[in-house]
Motif scaffolding. Structure first.
Motif, PDB file in Angstrom:
ATOM      1  N   VAL A   1     -56.252  76.876   2.866  1.00 37.65           N
ATOM      2  CA  VAL A   1     -55.429  78.021   2.456  1.00 37.65           C
ATOM      3  C   VAL A   1     -55.511  79.122   3.508  1.00 37.65           C
ATOM      4  CG1 VAL A   1     -55.155  79.821   0.707  1.00 37.65           C
ATOM      5  CG2 VAL A   1     -55.626  77.471   0.015  1.00 37.65           C
ATOM      6  N   GLN A   2     -56.709  79.365   4.038  1.00 37.37           N
ATOM      7  CA  GLN A   2     -56.854  80.387   5.083  1.00 37.37           C
ATOM      8  C   GLN A   2     -56.088  79.992   6.336  1.00 37.37           C
ATOM      9  OE1 GLN A   2     -61.028  81.160   5.647  1.00 37.37           O
ATOM     10  NE2 GLN A   2     -61.189  82.298   3.726  1.00 37.37           N
ATOM     11  N   ALA A   3     -56.103  78.702   6.680  1.00 38.14           N
ATOM     12  CA  ALA A   3     -55.341  78.247   7.851  1.00 38.14           C
ATOM     13  C   ALA A   3     -53.840  78.440   7.627  1.00 38.14           C
ATOM     14  CB  ALA A   3     -55.657  76.787   8.143  1.00 38.14           C
ATOM     15  N   ALA A   4     -53.373  78.153   6.425  1.00 36.03           N
ATOM     16  CA  ALA A   4     -51.951  78.343   6.123  1.00 36.03           C
ATOM     17  C   ALA A   4     -51.579  79.828   6.165  1.00 36.03           C
ATOM     18  CB  ALA A   4     -51.627  77.749   4.751  1.00 36.03           C
ATOM     19  N   LEU A   5     -52.455  80.677   5.655  1.00 38.88           N
ATOM     20  CA  LEU A   5     -52.186  82.119   5.710  1.00 38.88           C
ATOM     21  C   LEU A   5     -52.088  82.588   7.155  1.00 38.88           C
ATOM     22  CD1 LEU A   5     -54.544  83.455   2.898  1.00 38.88           C
ATOM     23  CD2 LEU A   5     -52.061  83.515   2.904  1.00 38.88           C
ATOM     24  N   GLU A   6     -53.006  82.121   7.998  1.00 37.65           N
ATOM     25  CA  GLU A   6     -52.982  82.533   9.403  1.00 37.65           C
ATOM     26  C   GLU A   6     -51.747  82.006  10.119  1.00 37.65           C
ATOM     27  OE1 GLU A   6     -56.775  81.232  10.831  1.00 37.65           O
ATOM     28  OE2 GLU A   6     -57.818  82.959   9.957  1.00 37.65           O
ATOM     29  N   ARG A   7     -51.282  80.797   9.753  1.00 36.70           N
ATOM     30  CA  ARG A   7     -50.052  80.263  10.348  1.00 36.70           C
ATOM     31  C   ARG A   7     -48.851  81.139  10.014  1.00 36.70           C
ATOM     32  NH1 ARG A   7     -51.836  75.150   8.703  1.00 36.70           N
ATOM     33  NH2 ARG A   7     -50.434  75.208   6.922  1.00 36.70           N
ATOM     34  N   HIS A   8     -48.898  81.755   8.849  1.00 32.06           N
ATOM     35  CA  HIS A   8     -47.794  82.630   8.420  1.00 32.06           C
ATOM     36  C   HIS A   8     -48.023  84.086   8.812  1.00 32.06           C
ATOM     37  CE1 HIS A   8     -45.616  79.532   6.316  1.00 32.06           C
ATOM     38  NE2 HIS A   8     -46.721  79.164   5.702  1.00 32.06           N
ATOM     39  N   GLY A   9     -49.082  84.345   9.575  1.00 36.25           N
ATOM     40  CA  GLY A   9     -49.339  85.691  10.070  1.00 36.25           C
ATOM     41  C   GLY A   9     -50.016  86.628   9.091  1.00 36.25           C
ATOM     42  N   VAL A  10     -50.695  86.075   8.104  1.00 37.80           N
ATOM     43  CA  VAL A  10     -51.392  86.897   7.109  1.00 37.80           C
ATOM     44  C   VAL A  10     -52.894  86.715   7.306  1.00 37.80           C
ATOM     45  CG1 VAL A  10     -51.767  87.299   4.649  1.00 37.80           C
ATOM     46  CG2 VAL A  10     -49.516  86.620   5.466  1.00 37.80           C
ATOM     47  N   ALA A  11     -53.597  87.813   7.464  1.00 38.56           N
ATOM     48  CA  ALA A  11     -55.055  87.750   7.607  1.00 38.56           C
ATOM     49  C   ALA A  11     -55.674  87.423   6.249  1.00 38.56           C
ATOM     50  CB  ALA A  11     -55.592  89.075   8.115  1.00 38.56           C
ATOM     51  N   PRO A  12     -56.582  86.440   6.187  1.00 39.91           N
ATOM     52  CA  PRO A  12     -57.212  86.090   4.909  1.00 39.91           C
ATOM     53  C   PRO A  12     -57.926  87.271   4.247  1.00 39.91           C
ATOM     54  CG  PRO A  12     -57.622  84.376   6.513  1.00 39.91           C
ATOM     55  CD  PRO A  12     -56.978  85.513   7.250  1.00 39.91           C
ATOM     56  N   ALA A  13     -58.509  88.165   5.049  1.00 43.75           N
ATOM     57  CA  ALA A  13     -59.181  89.334   4.470  1.00 43.75           C
ATOM     58  C   ALA A  13     -58.172  90.250   3.782  1.00 43.75           C
ATOM     59  CB  ALA A  13     -59.932  90.094   5.562  1.00 43.75           C
ATOM     60  N   LEU A  14     -56.991  90.380   4.366  1.00 44.64           N
ATOM     61  CA  LEU A  14     -55.940  91.204   3.760  1.00 44.64           C
ATOM     62  C   LEU A  14     -55.467  90.582   2.447  1.00 44.64           C
ATOM     63  CD1 LEU A  14     -54.007  93.614   3.928  1.00 44.64           C
ATOM     64  CD2 LEU A  14     -52.457  92.146   5.222  1.00 44.64           C
ATOM     65  N   ALA A  15     -55.329  89.256   2.425  1.00 42.68           N
ATOM     66  CA  ALA A  15     -54.919  88.574   1.196  1.00 42.68           C
ATOM     67  C   ALA A  15     -55.963  88.773   0.098  1.00 42.68           C
ATOM     68  CB  ALA A  15     -54.702  87.097   1.469  1.00 42.68           C
ATOM     69  N   ALA A  16     -57.248  88.717   0.464  1.00 41.55           N
ATOM     70  CA  ALA A  16     -58.306  88.935  -0.524  1.00 41.55           C
ATOM     71  C   ALA A  16     -58.270  90.359  -1.064  1.00 41.55           C
ATOM     72  CB  ALA A  16     -59.670  88.628   0.095  1.00 41.55           C
ATOM     73  N   GLN A  17     -57.969  91.327  -0.192  1.00 36.17           N
ATOM     74  CA  GLN A  17     -57.847  92.714  -0.650  1.00 36.17           C
ATOM     75  C   GLN A  17     -56.672  92.865  -1.607  1.00 36.17           C
ATOM     76  OE1 GLN A  17     -57.463  94.998   2.928  1.00 36.17           O
ATOM     77  NE2 GLN A  17     -59.658  94.960   3.380  1.00 36.17           N
ATOM     78  N   ARG A  18     -55.573  92.181  -1.310  1.00 33.43           N
ATOM     79  CA  ARG A  18     -54.398  92.256  -2.185  1.00 33.43           C
ATOM     80  C   ARG A  18     -54.689  91.648  -3.551  1.00 33.43           C
ATOM     81  NH1 ARG A  18     -49.259  93.440   0.507  1.00 33.43           N
ATOM     82  NH2 ARG A  18     -49.952  94.655   2.285  1.00 33.43           N
ATOM     83  N   VAL A  19     -55.428  90.541  -3.574  1.00 37.36           N
ATOM     84  CA  VAL A  19     -55.790  89.924  -4.854  1.00 37.36           C
ATOM     85  C   VAL A  19     -56.675  90.863  -5.653  1.00 37.36           C
ATOM     86  CG1 VAL A  19     -57.146  88.056  -5.897  1.00 37.36           C
ATOM     87  CG2 VAL A  19     -55.477  87.538  -4.130  1.00 37.36           C
ATOM     88  N   ALA A  20     -57.592  91.550  -4.989  1.00 41.47           N
ATOM     89  CA  ALA A  20     -58.467  92.495  -5.684  1.00 41.47           C
ATOM     90  C   ALA A  20     -57.684  93.667  -6.253  1.00 41.47           C
ATOM     91  CB  ALA A  20     -59.548  92.992  -4.737  1.00 41.47           C
ATOM     92  N   ALA A  21     -56.553  94.013  -5.621  1.00 39.44           N
ATOM     93  CA  ALA A  21     -55.757  95.151  -6.073  1.00 39.44           C
ATOM     94  C   ALA A  21     -54.751  94.792  -7.165  1.00 39.44           C
ATOM     95  CB  ALA A  21     -55.011  95.756  -4.885  1.00 39.44           C
ATOM     96  N   LEU A  22     -54.627  93.517  -7.513  1.00 37.16           N
ATOM     97  CA  LEU A  22     -53.669  93.103  -8.540  1.00 37.16           C
ATOM     98  C   LEU A  22     -54.079  93.620  -9.914  1.00 37.16           C
ATOM     99  CD1 LEU A  22     -53.091  89.349  -7.628  1.00 37.16           C
ATOM    100  CD2 LEU A  22     -51.507  91.230  -7.258  1.00 37.16           C
ATOM    101  N   SER A  23     -53.081  93.905 -10.741  1.00 37.61           N
ATOM    102  CA  SER A  23     -53.376  94.249 -12.131  1.00 37.61           C
ATOM    103  C   SER A  23     -53.755  92.966 -12.873  1.00 37.61           C
ATOM    104  CB  SER A  23     -52.154  94.891 -12.794  1.00 37.61           C
ATOM    105  OG  SER A  23     -51.130  93.930 -12.962  1.00 37.61           O
ATOM    106  N   ASP A  24     -54.280  93.104 -14.075  1.00 37.90           N
ATOM    107  CA  ASP A  24     -54.687  91.930 -14.845  1.00 37.90           C
ATOM    108  C   ASP A  24     -53.507  91.000 -15.114  1.00 37.90           C
ATOM    109  OD1 ASP A  24     -57.243  92.892 -14.860  1.00 37.90           O
ATOM    110  OD2 ASP A  24     -57.138  93.704 -16.900  1.00 37.90           O
ATOM    111  N   GLU A  25     -52.363  91.567 -15.465  1.00 38.10           N
ATOM    112  CA  GLU A  25     -51.180  90.751 -15.757  1.00 38.10           C
ATOM    113  C   GLU A  25     -50.697  90.033 -14.505  1.00 38.10           C
ATOM    114  OE1 GLU A  25     -51.249  94.099 -16.539  1.00 38.10           O
ATOM    115  OE2 GLU A  25     -51.812  93.805 -18.625  1.00 38.10           O
ATOM    116  N   GLU A  26     -50.723  90.724 -13.367  1.00 36.93           N
ATOM    117  CA  GLU A  26     -50.292  90.112 -12.114  1.00 36.93           C
ATOM    118  C   GLU A  26     -51.239  88.989 -11.705  1.00 36.93           C
ATOM    119  OE1 GLU A  26     -48.184  93.966  -9.960  1.00 36.93           O
ATOM    120  OE2 GLU A  26     -50.344  93.655  -9.764  1.00 36.93           O
TER     121      GLU A  26
END
Length: 127
Positions: free
Chosen positions: A55-80
């Motif tokens: 998953v991290q390799a796929a994120l990097e292929r699409h130009g998304v840093a895995p650390a940024l994705a983890a921060q975004r998941v932490a910022a999600l609301s419960d419903e999201e």
């Protein structure tokens, strides 16, 4: 001893007089049990999913840093978090492009045979 017996009799009498709370039971399907997942569990599953190397390799292929994705998941609301975990679970497994490659090959092969294209040197047109 008389006071203990008297208290027991009063408790039993009260339990007979007071109405009991209604009880309802039904079978719970697997889908309903999964849907009843706690938001914290969904967020943990998303974190575990993001920690996978593929998953991290796929994120990097699409130009998304895995650390940024983890921060975004932490910022999600419960419903999201629940909605995203549901989408991840229902996504098709594999993600291979083999089917698309075979389809394109067959389309080009047929168009070569029909004489519409000349992509493969090993084909002969029917025209």
């Amino acid at each position: 001893m008389r006071t203990a017996a008297r208290a027991l009799v009063l408790t039993l009498a009260a339990s007979l007089v007071l109405p009991a709370a209604p009880v309802h039971a039904e079978a719970l399907s697997t889908e309903a049990a999964i849907a009843a997942e706690a938001p914290g569990q969904a967020r943990d599953r998303l974190r575990d999913w993001l920690a996978r190397a593929d998953v991290q390799a796929a994120l990097e292929r699409h130009g998304v840093a895995p650390a940024l994705a983890a921060q975004r998941v932490a910022a999600l609301s419960d419903e999201e978090a629940l909605a995203l975990a549901g989408r991840v679970d229902s996504a098709p497994a594999g993600g291979s492009v083999l089917g698309a490659v075979v389809f394109v090959f067959l389309v080009l092969l047929v168009t070569d045979i029909l004489g519409l294209t000349k992509v493969f040197p090993f084909t002969r047109s029917i025209r």
